[in-house]
Design a protein around this motif. Sequence first.
Motif, PDB file in Angstrom:
ATOM      1  N   VAL A   1       4.105   8.141  -9.785  1.00  0.00           N
ATOM      2  CA  VAL A   1       5.051   8.150  -8.675  1.00  0.00           C
ATOM      3  C   VAL A   1       4.435   7.437  -7.485  1.00  0.00           C
ATOM      4  CG1 VAL A   1       6.383   9.602  -7.101  1.00  0.00           C
ATOM      5  CG2 VAL A   1       6.005  10.349  -9.442  1.00  0.00           C
ATOM      6  N   CYS A   2       5.187   6.514  -6.891  1.00  0.00           N
ATOM      7  CA  CYS A   2       4.784   5.852  -5.654  1.00  0.00           C
ATOM      8  C   CYS A   2       6.023   5.761  -4.780  1.00  0.00           C
ATOM      9  CB  CYS A   2       4.204   4.474  -5.918  1.00  0.00           C
ATOM     10  SG  CYS A   2       3.635   3.653  -4.420  1.00  0.00           S
ATOM     11  N   GLY A   3       6.041   6.491  -3.679  1.00  0.00           N
ATOM     12  CA  GLY A   3       7.216   6.520  -2.806  1.00  0.00           C
ATOM     13  C   GLY A   3       8.372   7.177  -3.530  1.00  0.00           C
TER      14      GLY A   3
ATOM     15  N   GLU B   1       0.826  -1.196   0.000  1.00  0.00           N
ATOM     16  CA  GLU B   1       0.000   0.000   0.000  1.00  0.00           C
ATOM     17  C   GLU B   1       0.861   1.247   0.000  1.00  0.00           C
ATOM     18  OE1 GLU B   1      -3.379   2.048   2.875  1.00  0.00           O
ATOM     19  OE2 GLU B   1      -2.778  -0.013   3.225  1.00  0.00           O
ATOM     20  N   GLY B   2       0.407   2.263  -0.746  1.00  0.00           N
ATOM     21  CA  GLY B   2       1.171   3.499  -0.791  1.00  0.00           C
ATOM     22  C   GLY B   2       0.403   4.596  -1.496  1.00  0.00           C
TER      23      GLY B   2
ATOM     24  N   ALA C   1      -4.382  11.902 -10.465  1.00  0.00           N
ATOM     25  CA  ALA C   1      -4.659  11.233  -9.192  1.00  0.00           C
ATOM     26  C   ALA C   1      -3.539  11.524  -8.214  1.00  0.00           C
ATOM     27  CB  ALA C   1      -4.791   9.733  -9.394  1.00  0.00           C
ATOM     28  N   ASN C   2      -3.905  11.607  -6.945  1.00  0.00           N
ATOM     29  CA  ASN C   2      -2.952  11.721  -5.854  1.00  0.00           C
ATOM     30  C   ASN C   2      -3.641  11.096  -4.649  1.00  0.00           C
ATOM     31  OD1 ASN C   2      -0.700  12.298  -4.422  1.00  0.00           O
ATOM     32  ND2 ASN C   2      -1.116  14.486  -4.217  1.00  0.00           N
ATOM     33  N   GLU C   3      -3.588   9.771  -4.575  1.00  0.00           N
ATOM     34  CA  GLU C   3      -4.389   9.060  -3.578  1.00  0.00           C
ATOM     35  C   GLU C   3      -3.653   7.829  -3.060  1.00  0.00           C
ATOM     36  OE1 GLU C   3      -7.144   6.309  -6.457  1.00  0.00           O
ATOM     37  OE2 GLU C   3      -7.668   8.430  -6.283  1.00  0.00           O
ATOM     38  N   ARG C   4      -4.110   7.348  -1.928  1.00  0.00           N
ATOM     39  CA  ARG C   4      -3.569   6.127  -1.338  1.00  0.00           C
ATOM     40  C   ARG C   4      -4.250   4.940  -2.006  1.00  0.00           C
ATOM     41  NH1 ARG C   4      -0.584   4.413   2.648  1.00  0.00           N
ATOM     42  NH2 ARG C   4      -0.211   6.460   3.528  1.00  0.00           N
ATOM     43  N   MET C   5      -3.454   3.988  -2.448  1.00  0.00           N
ATOM     44  CA  MET C   5      -3.980   2.797  -3.120  1.00  0.00           C
ATOM     45  C   MET C   5      -3.516   1.556  -2.377  1.00  0.00           C
ATOM     46  SD  MET C   5      -3.612   3.523  -7.144  1.00  0.00           S
ATOM     47  CE  MET C   5      -4.310   4.963  -7.918  1.00  0.00           C
TER      48      MET C   5
END
Length: 171
Positions: A158-160, A110-111, A129-133
């Motif tokens: 981008v994720c992390g 999750e991130g 989008a700019n959300e937690r998935m």
Amino acid sequence: MNKTSKTAFFAYVICCACISLLCSMPVLAQKSDSIYYSSRAKKVNRTPTIKANIQSYKPSYNAGLGYLPYNNSLLNAKGSIKQDKILSVSKVYPNPVDDQVNVTLKLDREGVVSIKIIDLLGNEVITLANERMVSGEQTKSFTIPNKLNSGIYFLRIVCGAETIVKRISVI
């Protein structure tokens, strides 16, 4: 021989003599480039040294893997390189994009995921989008606003600390 042919022959001999004389003379007011540079070349007697306490980079070699990265903490107990990838994007479709784009991505954990459209100059145009998935494979659909002109853009996901960039064409 008549007088005209003697005069022509004499002129020919004089011309040949003058040309050979002029060609053998050095050109005045010019120096050879090699003489100019060789007299001004600096000689370095010692190699420069770094006066700091910096560890030099020497890659280690593993017969099965080849050269290993500088940070050996990427290796697990079996000697293979760990894959710490959180994010992988498998599809961005349809391409060229008309009014909607679908992104299929896989998260290992999750991130917070940020998806943005970037122009060719690197300027952020739209944040999709700019959300937690949650972890797992997901397909997200985003509508493209009408204010976006047709052309080539990049989709930056981008994720992390990981960034994936995909090229899209907007029509």
